[in-house]
Write an enzyme that holds these catalytic residues in place. Structure first.
Site, PDB file in Angstrom:
ATOM      1  N   GLU B 208      13.567 -36.320  22.282  1.00 17.11           N
ATOM      2  CA  GLU B 208      12.936 -36.824  21.082  1.00 17.11           C
ATOM      3  C   GLU B 208      14.003 -36.904  20.010  1.00 17.11           C
ATOM      4  OE1 GLU B 208       8.718 -35.316  20.076  1.00 17.11           O
ATOM      5  OE2 GLU B 208      10.000 -34.463  18.544  1.00 17.11           O
ATOM      6  N   HIS B 243      12.869 -23.350  14.968  1.00 20.77           N
ATOM      7  CA  HIS B 243      11.546 -23.891  15.263  1.00 20.77           C
ATOM      8  C   HIS B 243      10.441 -22.850  15.134  1.00 20.77           C
ATOM      9  CE1 HIS B 243      14.277 -26.882  16.595  1.00 20.77           C
ATOM     10  NE2 HIS B 243      14.690 -26.129  17.586  1.00 20.77           N
ATOM     11  N   ARG B 300      -5.671 -25.183  19.270  1.00 15.45           N
ATOM     12  CA  ARG B 300      -6.097 -23.808  19.023  1.00 15.45           C
ATOM     13  C   ARG B 300      -6.100 -23.583  17.513  1.00 15.45           C
ATOM     14  NH1 ARG B 300      -0.875 -22.456  17.392  1.00 15.45           N
ATOM     15  NH2 ARG B 300       0.704 -23.282  18.772  1.00 15.45           N
TER      16      ARG B 300
END
Lengths: 204, 532
Positions: B208, B243, B300
């Site tokens: 990506e 991250h 979630r």
């Protein structure tokens, strides 16, 4: 920057950033000690009341501090800290005390002892011959699991060579050699769980 | 109102288990906790009405065991299972096993979990739905060996450098790597794949583009069984390190109402493609040119769901439980969705973790010897630990979340600084110094946000060195005042607990003894020392 004034220890340095009562005796009243630089060899004999403070860390901060019994100007407002006595550790000099100091959320382990006693001990160590340079013990930088060992006993490695891979929490981390040398010992194998500070590899 | 369930099992630990148990109790449901041997005395076990042991400390032998958790649910006659986040929360197999056992899974359907859990499938579906997707590959990269991995280089050149290697089954930063040049790519693919295979049992990875200077924004979604899906506002989670999110806020600063509406609409169209039910979050990059690029959907409740609750006034876990019981989206949810583009409050969350911000946020372990949470108006703390808790390395290092809310961003920041001043932790290093820095950092106040904010600006060594100098002075002062702990140490430990430990110093008036002015503590009790 620091205001310099005369204190009981002769040339002393009293930076604003220091917490209450802190008077840092430095070889020259340069204010460098207060900036966090290690001052390990002190030229002047410490005054009676001075306390040798060793703040542990990758680069330990070693200072002889003359505590001010009654500071004229008060502590830095807003400073947050706590002090707690820690249990003794191996190799801790007799007569010293280990404490935990938490200040602004930073936690430090600190050894305190009378500066005179510390200076005497250092003199005796110098006379007995300084510590030999040589072996480097590579320790686990964080707790985790060894997923690969890339060296064996007898290998010659360059500085920066990969020694092993450590999986910690979520990432694979490479453990590198800080200097060139020959691998003398490999203390771990793939799959081993290690705690922070455990010996991984010894480079001779 | 009738409770959605009589009894709910919370298949998690730490702060999120406590948070879900609180919601259960508020709705009149009984809560069943589960615990590993490491958590026998954990706060979430005490908060639950009944708790079941599910195995030894390693997560793979306890919190990740579908059979053990279903057995606990059957044993306690739980009607529903709330998975929290992490662990089994996004496992389609777990949701399916719950359905087969006749237990309601509080989350999306197994089909949605499987569809969106495959990030590559999500990327393809988003593109089909007309949502702009971060440029990259749409099929798994070959990772058999270095040679095979090198075969993706032409494709990598098309994606552009630097780029990200990401795990298709990924989440939470695992199996994710930034690659700056072609030579590093094959090794990075293999390492990420290995990490992903270990963490998720699926080593598929893809490429990506790394969007320079981008912000991370995400949209909270709720959907019901009838197929209605709403967006409840966005969060900015740009402050990350490797991250891992560190600070989150809602709403995302600097967006106009039309831009918010556009973002919310994109998120809803991705969710619609997968028939989303219950709660999920669509993640986007906000590029410096103002464009939104879809990243992935997390199926979630997020760690940072609380900031959306504080801004919207909803309780997302209440809504999750009601949706899982078959109710359609409530009037309050629809009203909140209608106002989502024009938020009237601002909330910020910081994650208090057992990590050393002075050592690259390495996880630390030890015993918490002091734990004092902030309070007062607009402050919420969701904690999974307390004074005396032992923090190991078996689980995520997140200890607690500190959330603040105020009428606007400057107000929330001021409140955050005040709350951080009140937060006291000793015994192990936490991320508190990092958050104190963020809260005082002018660039954060000015909302100059990007995912490189932390690596660009955080200078741990300087801050730590300044604090070390202060610690040295404090230690010396304390030592002198107590004669190396011999005098007064016991007397101080005999003071009322509130008088022990750090506090904001009063101005020196010369009358108080120096002891009272600067020295706090001195409890001699032996404590577990984390390795130096």
């Amino acid at each position: 920057m620091a205001r310099v004034k005369r204190g009981p220890g002769g040339a002393t340095n009293r930076p604003d950033a220091l917490a209450p009562g802190g008077m840092v005796a430095t070889p020259e009243p340069s204010g460098r000690a207060a900036a966090g630089l290690a001052v390990s060899a002190l030229a002047l004999p410490p005054p009676d009341s001075a306390i040798r403070v060793t703040v542990e860390g990758d680069t330990p901060l070693v200072l002889d501090v003359v505590p001010d019994p009654a500071p004229a100007d008060g502590p830095a407002a807003g400073a947050l800290w706590s002090v707690r006595v820690l249990p003794r550790s191996d190799g801790q000099p007799t007569g010293s005390l280990r404490v935990e100091v938490v200040v602004d959320g930073w936690r430090f382990e600190v050894t305190v002892e009378p500066a005179r006693r510390a200076a005497l001990r250092e003199r005796m160590q110098r006379q007995a011959g300084g510590p030999a340079l040589g072996r480097q013990v590579v320790r686990a930088p964080l707790p985790g699991r060894i997923v690969g060992v890339w060296v064996a006993v007898g290998d010659r490695v360059a500085a920066g060579a990969r020694l092993c891979s450590l999986e910690a929490m979520k990432m694979e981390n490479e453990v590198l050699a800080h200097r060139a040398g020959t691998i003398e010992q490999v203390r771990v194998e793939p799959g081993a769980r290690v705690e922070h500070g455990d010996e991984l590899v010894v480079i001779a | 109102m009738k409770p959605p369930f009589r009894r709910v099992l919370v298949a998690n630990r730490g702060e999120i288990a406590v948070r879900v148990i609180r919601a259960c109790h508020e709705l009149g449901c009984e809560a069943v906790g589960v615990y590993s041997d490491a958590d026998v005395r954990a706060p979430h076990v005490r908060a639950a009405d009944v708790a079941v042991r599910i195995g030894p400390p390693p997560a793979a032998e306890s919190y990740l065991r579908i059979d053990a958790i279903l057995a606990a649910a059957r044993q306690t006659a739980a009607e529903a299972i709330h998975p929290g986040y992490g662990f089994l929360s996004e496992r389609a197999a777990f949701a399916r096993a719950c359905a087969e056992a006749g237990i309601a899974f509080v989350g999306p359907s197994p089909e949605t979990l499987a569809g969106l859990g495959d990030k590559l499938a999500a990327r393809r579906a988003a593109r089909a739905a007309g949502v702009p997707v971060v440029p990259g590959t749409l099929e798994p990269a070959p990772v058999e060996d270095l040679e095979a991995a090198a075969s993706v280089l032409p494709e990598a050149d098309r994606v552009g450098w630097p780029l990200m290697v990401k795990a298709s089954a990924g989440g939470g930063g695992r199996g994710m790597r930034r690659v700056d040049e072609a030579g590093e790519l094959p090794a990075a693919l293999l390492a990420a794949s290995r990490e992903a295979a270990a963490a998720f049992g699926d080593g598929s990875v893809y490429l990506e583009r790394y969007v320079q200077g981008a912000r991370h924004v995400e949209v909270q979604l709720l959907g019901d069984a009838e197929g209605e899906i709403v967006a409840l506002g966005e969060r900015d989670c740009s402050l990350q390190r490797r991250h891992q999110k560190l600070v989150e806020e809602a709403p995302a600063p600097g967006l106009t109402a039309p831009r918010r509406r556009e973002l919310h609409r994109l998120a809803v169209s991705v969710a619609r493609a997968f028939g989303l039910r219950n709660a999920a979050t669509a993640e986007f990059l906000l590029a410096p040119d103002g464009s939104f690029w879809f990243l992935e959907v997390n199926t979630r409740l997020q760690v940072e769901h609380g900031v959306t609750e504080l801004v919207s006034g909803l309780d997302l876990v209440h809504e999750q439980l009601r949706i899982a019981a078959g109710e359609s989206l409530s009037r309050r949810v629809r009203a909140a969705a209608a106002h989502a583009a024009r938020p009237e409050r601002h909330a910020i969350e910081v994650r208090i973790s057992a990590e050393d911000p002075g050592r690259e946020f390495a996880p630390v372990s030890g015993r918490i010897t002091r734990w004092r949470e902030p309070g007062g108006p607009g402050v919420r703390v969701d904690a999974g630990v307390e004074e005396g808790s032992v923090v190991g390395t078996d689980y995520d290092p997140l200890l607690a979340k500190l959330l603040v809310v105020a009428e606007d961003r400057p107000g929330a920041l001021a409140r955050l600084r005040r709350a951080l001043d009140e937060f006291e932790v000793a015994g192990l290093q936490t991320t508190l110094p990092f958050h104190r820095w963020v809260a005082a950092e002018p660039a954060f106040a000015a909302a100059v946000l990007s995912t490189s904010f932390v690596p660009d600006r955080w200078r741990a060594a300087q801050l730590r060195a300044a604090a070390a100098a202060r610690a040295a002075a404090i230690a010396a002062t304390w030592t002198a005042a107590t004669e190396f702990g011999r005098r007064g140490a016991e007397a101080w430990s005999g003071r009322p607990p509130d008088d022990v430990g750090p506090r904001r110093d009063p101005a020196a008036d010369g009358s108080a003894s120096s002891d009272e002015r600067w020295v706090r503590v001195a409890r001699r009790e032996a404590v577990e020392r984390w390795p130096a």
